[in-house]
Design a protein around this motif. Structure first.
Motif, PDB file in Angstrom:
ATOM      1  N   HIS A 163     -24.563 -12.916  25.459  1.00  0.00           N
ATOM      2  CA  HIS A 163     -25.933 -12.564  25.682  1.00  0.00           C
ATOM      3  C   HIS A 163     -26.177 -12.841  27.281  1.00  0.00           C
ATOM      4  O   HIS A 163     -27.132 -13.348  27.719  1.00  0.00           O
ATOM      5  N   LYS A 165     -26.525 -10.967  29.684  1.00  0.00           N
ATOM      6  CA  LYS A 165     -27.424 -10.180  30.451  1.00  0.00           C
ATOM      7  C   LYS A 165     -28.773 -10.808  30.363  1.00  0.00           C
ATOM      8  O   LYS A 165     -29.563 -10.903  31.550  1.00  0.00           O
ATOM      9  N   GLN A 166     -29.078 -11.682  29.270  1.00  0.00           N
ATOM     10  CA  GLN A 166     -30.400 -12.272  29.142  1.00  0.00           C
ATOM     11  C   GLN A 166     -30.155 -13.706  29.738  1.00  0.00           C
ATOM     12  O   GLN A 166     -31.280 -14.174  30.007  1.00  0.00           O
ATOM     13  N   GLU A 338     -23.273  -2.489  21.521  1.00  0.00           N
ATOM     14  CA  GLU A 338     -22.881  -2.165  23.051  1.00  0.00           C
ATOM     15  C   GLU A 338     -23.042  -3.085  23.930  1.00  0.00           C
ATOM     16  O   GLU A 338     -22.406  -3.478  24.843  1.00  0.00           O
ATOM     17  N   HIS A 339     -23.997  -4.304  23.823  1.00  0.00           N
ATOM     18  CA  HIS A 339     -24.100  -5.207  24.538  1.00  0.00           C
ATOM     19  C   HIS A 339     -23.148  -6.620  24.630  1.00  0.00           C
ATOM     20  O   HIS A 339     -23.139  -7.319  25.290  1.00  0.00           O
ATOM     21  N   LYS A 340     -22.199  -6.404  23.520  1.00  0.00           N
ATOM     22  CA  LYS A 340     -21.094  -7.449  23.530  1.00  0.00           C
ATOM     23  C   LYS A 340     -20.078  -7.258  24.411  1.00  0.00           C
ATOM     24  O   LYS A 340     -20.009  -6.186  25.082  1.00  0.00           O
ATOM     25  N   ASP A 341     -19.557  -8.422  24.989  1.00  0.00           N
ATOM     26  CA  ASP A 341     -18.451  -8.340  25.990  1.00  0.00           C
ATOM     27  C   ASP A 341     -17.133  -7.674  25.201  1.00  0.00           C
ATOM     28  O   ASP A 341     -16.303  -8.390  25.049  1.00  0.00           O
ATOM     29  N   LYS A 365     -27.958   0.201  18.297  1.00  0.00           N
ATOM     30  CA  LYS A 365     -27.261  -0.490  19.609  1.00  0.00           C
ATOM     31  C   LYS A 365     -25.625  -0.603  19.428  1.00  0.00           C
ATOM     32  O   LYS A 365     -24.862  -1.404  20.041  1.00  0.00           O
TER      33      LYS A 365
END
Length: 431
Positions: A163, A165-166, A338-341, A365
């Motif tokens: 996470h 991004k956050q 989608e948000h995973k590396d 997602k």
């Protein structure tokens, strides 16, 4: 019908983007009479292992006679898994009634799915009159919806990248967000950390005796470990006691999570003037199964479900399986959000000698299977594509030999969906 409709509408709140902050949860809790202040709380944050650690603390407290609440996320196959009291999931009627009474307020505030679930857990635990609630953070800590609690104890599991991004792109920034749950001078029980994260945690400690580092409190030694279970020894350094335990959890890295849970749970019992029992602890470990964590769901050919979803977790899990089953050819089915590396995951997997199959989790997602495939192709790794997870498992099982092994991993949404689908399909006799 009321329950099913309520859960559908609660899921629909996921359309609101992740919104870190305490404003909405504070307003919701105030509306409910601040239920989170009516019982003791053990609050957990970390990157890997926090769900398992929370579960085993909860199991230990329950085994010693306490009425314990447990709030974890995400769930696997049933929304009610997130909120439980002792062995029972939250009541369906409570969910329906909670939504009916608070829906308009939640929509007006544009409260998130996690805000709503957290408030529901707080209220349910108060209504059920629990002695203690074990609360796992969702994302981060400082601005996580759970962070309005006043913990009697804080537990920190290992910090790694997730996470970003956050939470930021360095271990220090991630640790800083997680450290936001340290408060009130409550004792902190901390798993071994990389130095960058440990330094940040120590900066948040108000007094030296507040911080309890696992390596100073206990040592564990794995005596037997296989894909079917583990036997390990724990030495409590303060008293020099040694105890041997068995668990159906298979991964040897779970020994650290369980040891952290034992140390923290025992300290909480002692703070309540309750005697710790080796026998009750062993029973908790034997009875407690935290599903989806290196869980064998079929023996021949062996099929393992695992919810590891960030690079560190995926690397650790696959390394363990390769050590424990060196003679087996490994097939991997993976689907990510989608948000995973995914680039780091692809870099690691492209170097592995295994057949790789790609699918998509059942989530809005999800990372499109085509995008994931392109990343592998750029690394020169050939992959098989099956967008539908059920079809993927069926096709793979039809082509692999009985002495080969299939690992399915990458997301709670993927594993939960497959558990639901195959538990109702006798053709594959997973359970």
């Amino acid at each position: 019908m009321k329950y099913a409709q309520a859960v559908r509408e609660i899921y629909a709140l996921q359309e609101f983007a992740i919104k870190l902050g305490l404003e909405n949860i504070s307003a919701l809790s105030s509306r409910l009479g601040n239920p989170h202040l009516k019982y003791s709380v053990i609050h957990l944050a970390g990157t890997n292992g926090k769900g398992s650690t929370a579960f085993f603390i909860h199991a230990l407290l329950q085994a010693h006679g306490l009425k314990s609440g447990l709030f974890t996320s995400p769930h696997l196959s049933d929304y009610r898994e997130r909120i439980r009291v002792n062995d029972e999931f939250i009541n369906k009627d409570f969910i329906a009634e909670f939504w009916l009474q608070n829906k308009d307020f939640i929509l007006q505030k544009k409260a998130t799915f996690f805000d709503t679930s957290t408030a529901m857990a707080f209220k349910y635990f108060a209504d059920m009159n629990v002695d203690v609630a074990v609360i796992e953070t969702g994302l981060g800590g400082r601005l996580d919806s759970t962070n309005i609690v006043r913990p009697q104890m804080v537990v920190l599991t290992p910090i790694d990248f997730d996470h970003q991004k956050q939470l930021g792109n360095t271990l220090a920034s991630i640790a800083r967000e997680k450290a936001g749950i340290i408060k009130n001078g409550a004792p902190v029980f901390c798993a071994p950390q990389k130095q960058e994260a440990l330094t940040v945690f120590l900066q948040h400690i108000q007094r030296p005796d507040q911080f309890n580092y696992l390596t100073d409190l206990a040592a564990y030694r794995i005596l037997e470990s296989s894909l079917d279970g583990m036997r390990f020894e724990v030495q409590f350094k303060k008293t020099s006691e040694k105890h041997c335990f068995r668990t159906s959890q298979t991964a040897d890295f779970q020994a650290q999570n369980i040891t952290l849970a034992l140390v923290a749970g025992r300290a909480y019992l002692e703070s309540q003037r309750l005697a710790w029992s080796e026998e009750k602890t062993q029973q908790a470990l034997l009875n407690g199964l935290w599903p989806g964590r290196l869980q064998t769901v079929r023996k021949v050919p062996r099929v393992i479900f695992d919810v590891s979803h960030n690079p560190a977790g995926i690397i650790r899990t696959l390394s363990f399986v390769k050590r424990k089953a060196p003679e087996h050819k490994i097939h991997l089915l993976i689907g990510l959000l989608e948000h995973k590396d995914h680039k780091e995951v692809v870099n690691f997997l492209s170097r592995q000698n295994m057949n790789i199959y790609l699918t998509e989790p059942q989530s809005i997602k999800k990372l499109a299977v085509g995008k994931l495939a392109d990343a592998f192709i750029k690394k020169g790794k050939s992959v098989h594509i099956y967008p539908d997870p059920v079809e993927a498992v069926q096709k793979i099982l039809n082509r692999i030999k009985k002495d080969e092994l299939l690992i399915v991993m990458g997301s709670h949404y993927l594993i939960g969906y497959l558990i639901n689908e195959f538990s109702e399909n006798p053709e594959y006799s997973f359970y």
